[in-house]
Design a protein around this motif. Structure first.
Motif, PDB file in Angstrom:
ATOM      1  N   GLN A  38       0.727  -1.372   0.003  1.00 55.61           N
ATOM      2  CA  GLN A  38      -0.074   0.048  -0.055  1.00 55.61           C
ATOM      3  C   GLN A  38       0.827   1.113   0.241  1.00 55.61           C
ATOM      4  OE1 GLN A  38      -3.367  -0.235   0.000  1.00 55.61           O
ATOM      5  NE2 GLN A  38      -2.739  -2.428  -0.281  1.00 55.61           N
ATOM      6  N   PRO A  39       0.458   2.317  -0.396  1.00 51.46           N
ATOM      7  CA  PRO A  39       1.239   3.642  -0.397  1.00 51.46           C
ATOM      8  C   PRO A  39       1.977   3.666   1.070  1.00 51.46           C
ATOM      9  CG  PRO A  39      -0.987   4.136  -1.206  1.00 51.46           C
ATOM     10  CD  PRO A  39      -1.073   2.564  -0.828  1.00 51.46           C
ATOM     11  N   GLY A  40       3.200   3.808   1.113  1.00 51.60           N
ATOM     12  CA  GLY A  40       4.125   3.925   2.268  1.00 51.60           C
ATOM     13  C   GLY A  40       4.086   2.814   3.040  1.00 51.60           C
ATOM     14  N   ARG A  41       3.709   1.499   2.564  1.00 51.04           N
ATOM     15  CA  ARG A  41       3.707   0.236   3.282  1.00 51.04           C
ATOM     16  C   ARG A  41       4.276  -0.818   2.515  1.00 51.04           C
ATOM     17  NH1 ARG A  41       0.480  -0.526   8.423  1.00 51.04           N
ATOM     18  NH2 ARG A  41       1.811  -2.227   8.132  1.00 51.04           N
ATOM     19  N   GLU A  42       5.261  -1.642   2.933  1.00 48.84           N
ATOM     20  CA  GLU A  42       5.548  -3.152   1.962  1.00 48.84           C
ATOM     21  C   GLU A  42       4.493  -3.840   2.029  1.00 48.84           C
ATOM     22  OE1 GLU A  42       6.978  -4.298   6.136  1.00 48.84           O
ATOM     23  OE2 GLU A  42       7.027  -2.029   5.006  1.00 48.84           O
ATOM     24  N   GLY A  43       4.450  -4.727   1.158  1.00 53.41           N
ATOM     25  CA  GLY A  43       3.459  -5.904   1.263  1.00 53.41           C
ATOM     26  C   GLY A  43       4.219  -6.965   1.630  1.00 53.41           C
ATOM     27  N   ALA A  44       3.547  -8.429   1.637  1.00 58.56           N
ATOM     28  CA  ALA A  44       4.135  -9.723   2.166  1.00 58.56           C
ATOM     29  C   ALA A  44       3.926 -10.548   0.900  1.00 58.56           C
ATOM     30  CB  ALA A  44       3.641 -10.037   3.478  1.00 58.56           C
ATOM     31  N   LEU A  45       4.837 -11.375   0.519  1.00 55.34           N
ATOM     32  CA  LEU A  45       4.327 -12.276  -0.616  1.00 55.34           C
ATOM     33  C   LEU A  45       5.101 -13.593  -0.097  1.00 55.34           C
ATOM     34  CD1 LEU A  45       7.249 -13.108  -2.376  1.00 55.34           C
ATOM     35  CD2 LEU A  45       6.726 -10.735  -3.434  1.00 55.34           C
ATOM     36  N   ARG A  46       4.459 -14.732  -0.548  1.00 53.91           N
ATOM     37  CA  ARG A  46       5.318 -16.048  -0.389  1.00 53.91           C
ATOM     38  C   ARG A  46       6.086 -16.315  -1.682  1.00 53.91           C
ATOM     39  NH1 ARG A  46       2.721 -21.601  -1.035  1.00 53.91           N
ATOM     40  NH2 ARG A  46       3.849 -23.001   0.610  1.00 53.91           N
ATOM     41  N   LEU A  47       7.218 -16.849  -1.380  1.00 49.35           N
ATOM     42  CA  LEU A  47       8.281 -17.065  -2.556  1.00 49.35           C
ATOM     43  C   LEU A  47       8.728 -18.291  -2.402  1.00 49.35           C
ATOM     44  CD1 LEU A  47      10.658 -16.015  -4.506  1.00 49.35           C
ATOM     45  CD2 LEU A  47      11.927 -15.670  -2.388  1.00 49.35           C
ATOM     46  N   THR A  48       8.632 -19.032  -3.407  1.00 54.78           N
ATOM     47  CA  THR A  48       8.866 -20.480  -3.513  1.00 54.78           C
ATOM     48  C   THR A  48       9.986 -20.694  -4.341  1.00 54.78           C
ATOM     49  OG1 THR A  48       6.491 -21.036  -3.167  1.00 54.78           O
ATOM     50  CG2 THR A  48       8.202 -22.744  -4.120  1.00 54.78           C
ATOM     51  N   THR A  49      11.011 -21.244  -3.840  1.00 52.76           N
ATOM     52  CA  THR A  49      12.261 -21.653  -4.595  1.00 52.76           C
ATOM     53  C   THR A  49      12.710 -23.001  -4.635  1.00 52.76           C
ATOM     54  OG1 THR A  49      13.686 -21.617  -2.505  1.00 52.76           O
ATOM     55  CG2 THR A  49      13.362 -19.474  -3.592  1.00 52.76           C
ATOM     56  N   THR A  50      13.634 -23.340  -5.412  1.00 54.04           N
ATOM     57  CA  THR A  50      13.836 -24.814  -5.435  1.00 54.04           C
ATOM     58  C   THR A  50      15.235 -24.860  -4.394  1.00 54.04           C
ATOM     59  OG1 THR A  50      13.153 -25.010  -7.719  1.00 54.04           O
ATOM     60  CG2 THR A  50      14.835 -26.703  -7.124  1.00 54.04           C
ATOM     61  N   GLY A  51      15.019 -25.900  -3.586  1.00 55.69           N
ATOM     62  CA  GLY A  51      16.385 -26.051  -2.749  1.00 55.69           C
ATOM     63  C   GLY A  51      17.513 -26.467  -3.470  1.00 55.69           C
ATOM     64  N   ARG A  52      18.538 -25.605  -3.175  1.00 61.52           N
ATOM     65  CA  ARG A  52      19.845 -26.025  -3.754  1.00 61.52           C
ATOM     66  C   ARG A  52      20.446 -27.380  -3.595  1.00 61.52           C
ATOM     67  NH1 ARG A  52      20.304 -22.999   0.446  1.00 61.52           N
ATOM     68  NH2 ARG A  52      22.052 -23.259   1.847  1.00 61.52           N
ATOM     69  N   ARG A  53      20.282 -28.007  -2.435  1.00 59.74           N
ATOM     70  CA  ARG A  53      20.703 -29.285  -2.028  1.00 59.74           C
ATOM     71  C   ARG A  53      19.579 -30.194  -2.365  1.00 59.74           C
ATOM     72  NH1 ARG A  53      23.646 -27.643   3.418  1.00 59.74           N
ATOM     73  NH2 ARG A  53      22.911 -25.923   3.096  1.00 59.74           N
ATOM     74  N   SER A  54      18.263 -30.007  -1.940  1.00 54.24           N
ATOM     75  CA  SER A  54      17.284 -31.028  -2.020  1.00 54.24           C
ATOM     76  C   SER A  54      16.586 -31.223  -3.305  1.00 54.24           C
ATOM     77  CB  SER A  54      16.345 -30.713  -0.760  1.00 54.24           C
ATOM     78  OG  SER A  54      15.693 -29.695  -1.102  1.00 54.24           O
ATOM     79  N   GLY A  55      16.727 -30.152  -4.024  1.00 51.54           N
ATOM     80  CA  GLY A  55      15.812 -30.148  -5.296  1.00 51.54           C
ATOM     81  C   GLY A  55      14.400 -29.785  -4.915  1.00 51.54           C
ATOM     82  N   GLN A  56      13.948 -29.795  -3.723  1.00 50.85           N
ATOM     83  CA  GLN A  56      12.485 -29.690  -3.374  1.00 50.85           C
ATOM     84  C   GLN A  56      12.061 -27.940  -3.218  1.00 50.85           C
ATOM     85  OE1 GLN A  56      10.444 -32.610  -3.035  1.00 50.85           O
ATOM     86  NE2 GLN A  56      12.541 -33.268  -3.974  1.00 50.85           N
ATOM     87  N   PRO A  57      10.900 -27.802  -3.359  1.00 48.93           N
ATOM     88  CA  PRO A  57      10.393 -26.594  -3.140  1.00 48.93           C
ATOM     89  C   PRO A  57      10.466 -26.300  -1.903  1.00 48.93           C
ATOM     90  CG  PRO A  57       8.845 -27.940  -4.241  1.00 48.93           C
ATOM     91  CD  PRO A  57       9.516 -28.750  -3.903  1.00 48.93           C
ATOM     92  N   ARG A  58      10.716 -24.958  -1.681  1.00 49.71           N
ATOM     93  CA  ARG A  58      10.917 -24.222  -0.374  1.00 49.71           C
ATOM     94  C   ARG A  58      10.354 -22.940  -0.355  1.00 49.71           C
ATOM     95  NH1 ARG A  58      11.905 -28.824   1.991  1.00 49.71           N
ATOM     96  NH2 ARG A  58      14.083 -29.755   1.610  1.00 49.71           N
ATOM     97  N   SER A  59       9.410 -22.894   0.687  1.00 52.29           N
ATOM     98  CA  SER A  59       8.610 -21.364   0.592  1.00 52.29           C
ATOM     99  C   SER A  59       9.113 -20.725   1.654  1.00 52.29           C
ATOM    100  CB  SER A  59       7.080 -21.784   0.590  1.00 52.29           C
ATOM    101  OG  SER A  59       6.654 -22.503  -0.669  1.00 52.29           O
TER     102      SER A  59
END
Length: 154
Positions: A38-59
């Motif tokens: 919002q104006p003057g405020r950050e938001g919050a998002l869910r980021l899903t990456t691929t684990g660099r060792r496991s290869g599994q999704p990490r959020s």
């Protein structure tokens, strides 16, 4: 020089708050816990990456703001030493997804280019949080400004 005496909760308290935030998101099945900036405020998002060792999704849930079509966050690890695992995952595999408002979006991560791009985005964070420089001064290494650029599905 930035004030290193700015208050931060103890690390266990911060970790408990992060766990609670993820729990609220999970229990509400994604209806709570994420928000657009919002104006003057950050938001919050869910980021899903691929684990660099496991290869599994990490959020993880991270603060962000929008810069045109891009989503911008900071690889800050709660202002502690070391890089957050999600950023290390993105360095190994930059393709990821973000989620806000029940919508998933494929993104490609990159660090802001040193100089004008980094400085402009850092200033935008500073506008949202006047204590940014004091928090960043607690870290032994610079805090990376991470740009999540939209990419085509696939």
């Amino acid at each position: 020089m930035a004030d290193k005496n700015v208050f931060l909760p103890p690390r266990p308290v911060m970790r408990a708050v992060w766990s609670l935030h993820r729990g609220i998101y999970r229990i509400s099945r994604g209806r709570l816990g994420l928000k657009r900036p919002q104006p003057g405020r950050e938001g919050a998002l869910r980021l899903t990456t691929t684990g660099r060792r496991s290869g599994q999704p990490r959020s993880v849930i991270v603060a962000y703001f929008e810069d045109g079509p891009d989503q911008v966050t900071l690889a800050m690890n709660g202002w502690g030493a070391g890089e957050p695992a999600w950023w290390l995952n993105l360095l190994a595999e930059p393709d990821a997804t973000t989620e806000v408002d029940g919508r998933e979006r494929p993104v490609r991560a990159r660090a802001a280019t040193p100089g004008a791009e980094h400085d402009r985005l850092w200033q935008r964070w500073r506008d949202l949080d006047p204590k940014l420089d004091a928090y960043a001064a607690r870290r032994p290494t610079p805090t990376t400004v991470v740009i999540l650029e939209p990419r085509q599905r696939g």
